[in-house]
Enzyme design. Sequence first.
Site, PDB file in Angstrom:
ATOM      1  N   HIS A 132     -78.773 -12.321 -96.735  1.00 42.75           N
ATOM      2  CA  HIS A 132     -78.646 -13.778 -96.808  1.00 42.75           C
ATOM      3  C   HIS A 132     -79.458 -14.494 -95.735  1.00 42.75           C
ATOM      4  O   HIS A 132     -79.825 -15.650 -95.913  1.00 42.75           O
ATOM      5  CB  HIS A 132     -77.180 -14.188 -96.678  1.00 42.75           C
ATOM      6  CG  HIS A 132     -76.295 -13.572 -97.717  1.00 42.75           C
ATOM      7  ND1 HIS A 132     -76.387 -13.893 -99.043  1.00 42.75           N
ATOM      8  CD2 HIS A 132     -75.305 -12.652 -97.621  1.00 42.75           C
ATOM      9  CE1 HIS A 132     -75.479 -13.200 -99.736  1.00 42.75           C
ATOM     10  NE2 HIS A 132     -74.824 -12.431 -98.889  1.00 42.75           N
ATOM     11  N   HIS A 189     -78.470 -16.914 -86.108  1.00 43.28           N
ATOM     12  CA  HIS A 189     -79.148 -16.671 -87.375  1.00 43.28           C
ATOM     13  C   HIS A 189     -79.756 -17.976 -87.883  1.00 43.28           C
ATOM     14  O   HIS A 189     -79.530 -19.045 -87.302  1.00 43.28           O
ATOM     15  CB  HIS A 189     -78.167 -16.093 -88.401  1.00 43.28           C
ATOM     16  CG  HIS A 189     -77.011 -16.997 -88.654  1.00 43.28           C
ATOM     17  ND1 HIS A 189     -75.864 -16.956 -87.902  1.00 43.28           N
ATOM     18  CD2 HIS A 189     -76.851 -18.001 -89.534  1.00 43.28           C
ATOM     19  CE1 HIS A 189     -75.036 -17.901 -88.326  1.00 43.28           C
ATOM     20  NE2 HIS A 189     -75.615 -18.553 -89.309  1.00 43.28           N
ATOM     21  N   HIS A 247     -81.301 -20.713 -91.143  1.00 43.38           N
ATOM     22  CA  HIS A 247     -81.222 -21.230 -92.504  1.00 43.38           C
ATOM     23  C   HIS A 247     -82.432 -22.120 -92.783  1.00 43.38           C
ATOM     24  O   HIS A 247     -82.902 -22.846 -91.906  1.00 43.38           O
ATOM     25  CB  HIS A 247     -79.952 -22.064 -92.700  1.00 43.38           C
ATOM     26  CG  HIS A 247     -78.685 -21.295 -92.544  1.00 43.38           C
ATOM     27  ND1 HIS A 247     -78.138 -20.528 -93.560  1.00 43.38           N
ATOM     28  CD2 HIS A 247     -77.848 -21.169 -91.488  1.00 43.38           C
ATOM     29  CE1 HIS A 247     -77.015 -19.970 -93.123  1.00 43.38           C
ATOM     30  NE2 HIS A 247     -76.830 -20.344 -91.870  1.00 43.38           N
ATOM     31  N   HIS A 294     -78.193 -21.288 -86.067  1.00 45.09           N
ATOM     32  CA  HIS A 294     -76.773 -21.385 -85.758  1.00 45.09           C
ATOM     33  C   HIS A 294     -76.428 -20.300 -84.749  1.00 45.09           C
ATOM     34  O   HIS A 294     -76.573 -19.106 -85.039  1.00 45.09           O
ATOM     35  CB  HIS A 294     -75.924 -21.197 -87.023  1.00 45.09           C
ATOM     36  CG  HIS A 294     -75.951 -22.373 -87.937  1.00 45.09           C
ATOM     37  ND1 HIS A 294     -75.527 -22.298 -89.247  1.00 45.09           N
ATOM     38  CD2 HIS A 294     -76.333 -23.660 -87.728  1.00 45.09           C
ATOM     39  CE1 HIS A 294     -75.652 -23.490 -89.814  1.00 45.09           C
ATOM     40  NE2 HIS A 294     -76.138 -24.331 -88.911  1.00 45.09           N
ATOM     41  N   THR A 302     -70.058 -21.491 -92.895  1.00 46.78           N
ATOM     42  CA  THR A 302     -70.830 -22.038 -94.013  1.00 46.78           C
ATOM     43  C   THR A 302     -71.115 -21.011 -95.106  1.00 46.78           C
ATOM     44  O   THR A 302     -71.907 -21.277 -96.006  1.00 46.78           O
ATOM     45  CB  THR A 302     -72.152 -22.647 -93.514  1.00 46.78           C
ATOM     46  OG1 THR A 302     -72.986 -21.606 -92.983  1.00 46.78           O
ATOM     47  CG2 THR A 302     -71.900 -23.708 -92.457  1.00 46.78           C
TER      48      THR A 302
END
Length: 248
Positions: free
Chosen positions: A85, A110, A112, A129, A198
Site C-alpha cells: 500500500h 510512510h 501517500h 505521516h 487512515t
Amino acid sequence: MRFPVFVALALGVASLAAAQTTAHWDYEGKNGPLRWGKLDPAYSACSQGHEQSPIDIHGAHLNKALQPIEFHYTSGPVTLEHNGHTIVVHVNPGSYIVAEGVRYDLVQYHFHHPSEEAVRGKLSDMVVHLLHKSADGKQAVVAVRLKENMDQPNAVLATLWQHLPKTAGSTEKLTYFVNAGGLLPADRAYWTYTGSLTVPPCTQGVRWFVLEEEVGLSRDQLRTFTSIFRMNSRPLQDAHGRRIEANE
C-alpha cells in the site's frame, strides 16, 4: 500470511488489529475505500466512525495555550518496506516527540500520493505521516505535506529513494544513518484534531498534528514514488463538527 508486530504498526498508520484480519483492501475498485467498512467486521469504524481521517483543514480555532511540538529525532539505520500500500520506513527506537505534555515514540513513517489531508480544499502532491506511540498505547501522527519544487530534491528522500523496494512484501535495509528530522519544515506551527488511522481498521482516538508549512521535493522524486504507487490516498472524511485548533 503472518505479520510480525512491527509490520502491524506500520500498515499506512495501521495497528495490530489490522494484521489480525484477513480481508484484503485497496485504494480502488471493489475493495476500495467506500467498501472498507463492509469487508470485515473489524473494519466497521471505517464506515460507522464519526472521527475518521483524513479531513479538510479549514476554520481552525487559534488556541494560544497549545505549546510547540518538541521534536527529538535521532539519526540511525532504517528498514524500508513495500507493504503493498505504501513505502514504510521502520526506525530504531530513540526518536520521539513531546506534544501536549505527552511523550510519543516514533515507530515509523510512510508516504501517500496525493496528500490525504487537504488545507482549505487543496491537496498537496504528497504527504509523509510520522506515526508515534505513547507508553500507554495512544497514537499520534505528524503529517508533513510535500510539494513539488521542480529541481530541488529533498535530502532525506534522496537517500531513501535510492533503495525503494519495488514489489509488495520486499524490504531494503539501510546501514547508514537517516534522520527523519530532515523531512520537517523550518516552521513547526500546526493544526491539531482527533481522528483515526487512515487505513483499515480505521481505529479512532488518534491525535493528529498537521504541520502548516509544506516541504519541497523534486519532480523526479515525485515521479519515482508515483511510478510505484499511482494513487494511495483515502478520500476526505466528514469532520462531523470536530474542532480543529491551531497553535499560532
